[in-house]
Design a protein around this motif. Structure first.
Motif, PDB file in Angstrom:
ATOM      1  N   ASP C  15       0.852  -1.154  -0.025  1.00 56.67           N
ATOM      2  CA  ASP C  15       0.182  -0.096   0.007  1.00 56.67           C
ATOM      3  C   ASP C  15       0.817   1.267   0.020  1.00 56.67           C
ATOM      4  N   ASP C  17       0.216   4.287  -0.017  1.00 55.82           N
ATOM      5  CA  ASP C  17      -0.187   5.340   0.518  1.00 55.82           C
ATOM      6  C   ASP C  17       0.204   5.219   2.040  1.00 55.82           C
ATOM      7  N   TRP C  18       0.529   4.223   2.695  1.00 54.84           N
ATOM      8  CA  TRP C  18       0.930   3.823   3.925  1.00 54.84           C
ATOM      9  C   TRP C  18       2.287   3.813   4.272  1.00 54.84           C
ATOM     10  N   ALA C  64       2.219  -1.789   5.535  1.00 55.49           N
ATOM     11  CA  ALA C  64       1.811  -1.332   4.344  1.00 55.49           C
ATOM     12  C   ALA C  64       1.843  -2.654   3.567  1.00 55.49           C
TER      13      ALA C  64
END
Lengths: 382, 268, 68
Positions: C15, C17-18, C64
């Motif tokens: 991920d 974004d994480w 993530a």
């Protein structure tokens, strides 16, 4: 029908009232002059299937009380002077996280270690403002064992109703004096149970969203709703927020829920007030001497009355204003340097007529002490 | 394992600094809970204040973020109120050993079934890098610009001395081991403490030339050895890992429950 | 044969974004199957070398990474 009549100490009346109200959990630390509350509960609670624990200090005691309350238990701690100072951090947490609990403070002489076995009422302002930040609090008090019992039950009732810590502000004389106590039978005194949410599992539950009537239904830890509890400014789910609008709204809620109900929360009794030209205002054990004086002077024809406050916070300003109206003189009787005197002056329409009769040397204020001040006030010399 | 089942995704990415070890410990904790097959409704996570204390907010259990150092005291009330619940208490080193030191030793002595997880990064991170009771002697912090003068606590020995019935230690480098130790600690009936060395590259690393997160984790590998291993025996200067105390002892709630049964039996 | 079927079943999902780009997963991957991209985010750049050991997931401080 009364369940039982006993000869008891004030501290035992607290225990009786707490058990009547459904106390499930007590955590505490020994300190004079409140220790008997812990001692009696250490014996009684396990017998009744309740839980007692002696913690490492008073702060830990109130923390444990808050934790137990979140699992759905009615929880209480008791302390005095320095212990109450230690508890202030956790008291603020209970205010902020809106956790019902009862904190008994059997006041003794201060500041600091002060006079552990002597009477005082010096924690009135600490009860109000001891923990940091703007907030509101409920503090109740009593002058006799029947009222100690009733105010203890009331403390639990108000804690549950308003999701707030409630302080039972007693003093050494009330805590240690012995008199007859008639314990009411089941149902004779109202006991408020915790309001739990009716939101079903799987539906979004908001632990900090007030209903239309202002109450916030709870869900126990271990139940079907998982939420967060924090001492930080938080949203309606209990999660931290830095949003100024959230902070503003929360502070308003915390203060308004009690301060706007000051008159609803006012518990007081009046004695010979109808035609009184001199009004005494007192509370706790000091009110015993005030009442003694009133009865003695009434017998001699003096128009004197007593307003005894059982709710100190939120301060019932409207009630006090009403009672002060039209009196020649108002005398606040308390065992401190005038902590409630200032509040009465603020409330009264003629503050210049509000005088103070007090002691703060560890000696119980007598009716003679009050009479001496009254003489001066009435212009009859020292 | 589906990690996301156990977390509150809406709060991610989390607020911890890049490379902070605390997320690794949180991940290990979630893994431990999952491996034990616990339902989310029977787990309570209670923290104090500091970087570590933000953990409960990210976890989808019953969660509580309390006062600095006092999480174990709150947890004591929760556990006594509902002895059937699993209560996990993540703490920082300042949280556990400084302001909360008294609560820690008494929780250990009492042997209430709580699992304390000390995320030891040897520094106060949230307030910007001050020394804690676990900052090694001579190391630097913003409040020890000339080096720490006082010796540090060994949390394992502190817990052992206080009577903890289960004590373990690992590091964020040893993430799998951390998960297994946390699972063993949660399963243990009684007070358990797991110390996890966690890197703070932002403050501790920077103040002490510890390098970045990767370098700090490599150091954890170098300065530790499994308890009972040949390496540990050869070099007593190494920090031991693994289960270091495991002694069955009567759990407090169990003892209290027994007392209640006895007393009510007398009454009947 | 078994590892081949595992490879077919599991992917390393990141991920972005994480991910805060700390590089822990890259540094400790035993098969160098991960790298940081031009934005400093972790990428699964060597799926053919990856043995799906899961160390990256366990050590990712941002939660993530997921093997799925």
């Amino acid at each position: 029908m009364p369940k039982e009549t006993i000869f008891a100490q004030g501290n035992e009346a607290v225990v009786q009232g707490a058990l009547y109200a459904g106390l499930d959990f007590y955590a505490g630390y020994p300190i004079t002059p409140s220790t008997e509350i812990a001692e009696i509960l250490a014996q009684r609670l396990p017998q009744a299937g309740g839980r007692f624990i002696q913690m490492e200090d008073e702060l830990a005691s109130l923390c444990a009380v808050i934790g137990a309350s979140l699992t759905g238990l009615k929880a209480m701690t008791a302390t005095s002077g320095p212990g109450f100072s230690l508890m202030q951090e956790a008291l603020g947490y209970a205010v902020m996280a809106e956790v019902p609990c009862v904190v008994v403070n059997v006041q003794r002489g201060g500041p600091s270690t002060g006079m552990p076995t002597a009477v005082a009422q010096g924690d009135v302002m600490q009860a109000r403002w001891g923990t940091h930040g703007d907030h509101a609090i409920i503090a109740l008090t009593a002058s006799n064992l029947a009222d100690v019992f009733l105010m203890t039950v009331e403390a639990f009732n108000l804690a549950e109703t308003y999701r707030t810590p409630v302080i039972l502000l007693l003093d050494e004389v009330v805590g240690h004096m012995r008199e007859k106590l008639v314990i009411p039978g089941p149902g004779e005194v109202e006991v408020v149970q915790r309001l739990r949410t009716s939101v079903p599992e799987g539906t979004d539950y908001h632990p900090y969203l007030a209903r239309e009537d202002g109450r916030l239904p709870m869900s126990d830890f271990g139940g079907v709703h998982r939420f967060n509890v924090t001492g930080l400014v938080h949203d309606m789910w209990g999660f931290p927020s830095n949003d100024p609008a959230v902070a503003y709204g929360l502070l308003h809620h915390l203060v308004d829920k009690l301060e706007n109900r000051a008159e609803t929360l006012a518990r007081y009794q009046d004695f010979f007030c109808d035609d009184a030209e001199v009004l005494l205002i007192s509370y706790g054990s000091a009110a015993r001497s005030a009442l003694h004086l009133v009865e003695q002077r009434r017998a001699r024809g003096m128009k004197i009355g007593l307003l005894e406050l059982n709710t100190l916070w939120p301060f019932p300003a409207q009630t006090v204003r009403k009672y002060c109206r039209g009196r020649g003189h108002v005398l606040v009787v308390e065992m401190n340097r005038g902590q409630l005197h200032g509040e009465v002056q603020k409330a009264a329409e003629q503050p210049e007529r509000v005088y103070l009769a007090n002691r703060y040397d560890g000696v119980f204020i007598s009716h003679k002490d009050i009479m001496q001040v009254l003489h001066v006030v009435l212009g009859k010399g020292v | 394992m589906n990690t996301r089942r156990y977390i509150r995704e809406r709060f991610f990415p989390h607020l911890w600094c890049p490379g902070c070890g605390h997320g690794i410990v949180m991940s290990a904790l979630v893994g431990a809970v999952d491996s034990l097959g616990l339902s989310q409704n029977e787990v309570v996570v209670i923290s104090g204040i500091g970087c570590s204390s933000r953990m409960p907010g990210y976890l989808d259990f019953h969660t509580m973020h309390t006062l600095h150092g006092r999480a174990l005291a709150f947890a004591t009330g929760v556990k006594m109120g509902r002895p059937d619940l699993t209560v996990i208490v993540p703490m920082g080193d300042g949280d556990a050993a400084a302001i909360g030191g008294n609560h820690l030793i008494h929780a250990a002595r009492r042997n209430l079934d709580l699992t304390a997880v000390v995320l030891n990064n040897r520094i106060y991170g949230m307030t910007g890098g001050q020394s804690s009771p676990t900052t090694p002697e001579g190391d630097r912090s913003t409040t020890a610009p000339y080096g720490v003068l006082d010796p540090s606590f060994d949390l394992v020995e502190l817990a052992r001395g206080a009577g903890a019935s289960f004590v373990a230690r690992s590091t964020t480098y040893h993430a799998q081991e951390t998960r297994e130790l946390l699972a063993a600690a949660i399963a243990h009936q009684g007070f358990s403490l797991v110390e996890v060395l966690s890197q703070c590259p932002t403050y501790y690393g920077r103040k002490n030339q510890g390098g970045d997160a990767v370098a700090m984790m490599k150091t954890f590998k170098q300065i530790t050895a499994p308890a009972g291993s040949q390496r540990a025996a050869q070099d007593p200067g190494l920090i031991t890992r693994g289960i270091l105390v495991q002694e069955p002892r009567t759990e407090y709630c169990a003892a209290y429950g027994e007392l209640v049964r006895e007393l009510s039996g007398h009454e009947e | 044969m078994e590892s081949r079927s595992l490879k077919e079943e599991l992917s390393v999902l990141i991920d972005v974004d994480w991910c805060k780009g700390c590089g822990i997963c890259v540094a400790f991957c035993p098969k160098q199957a991960l790298s940081l991209d031009e934005h400093g985010k972790a990428r699964w750049t060597g799926p053919e070398d990856c043995v799906r050991c899961g160390l990256c997931q366990m050590r990712c401080p941002d939660l993530a990474i997921e093997l799925r």
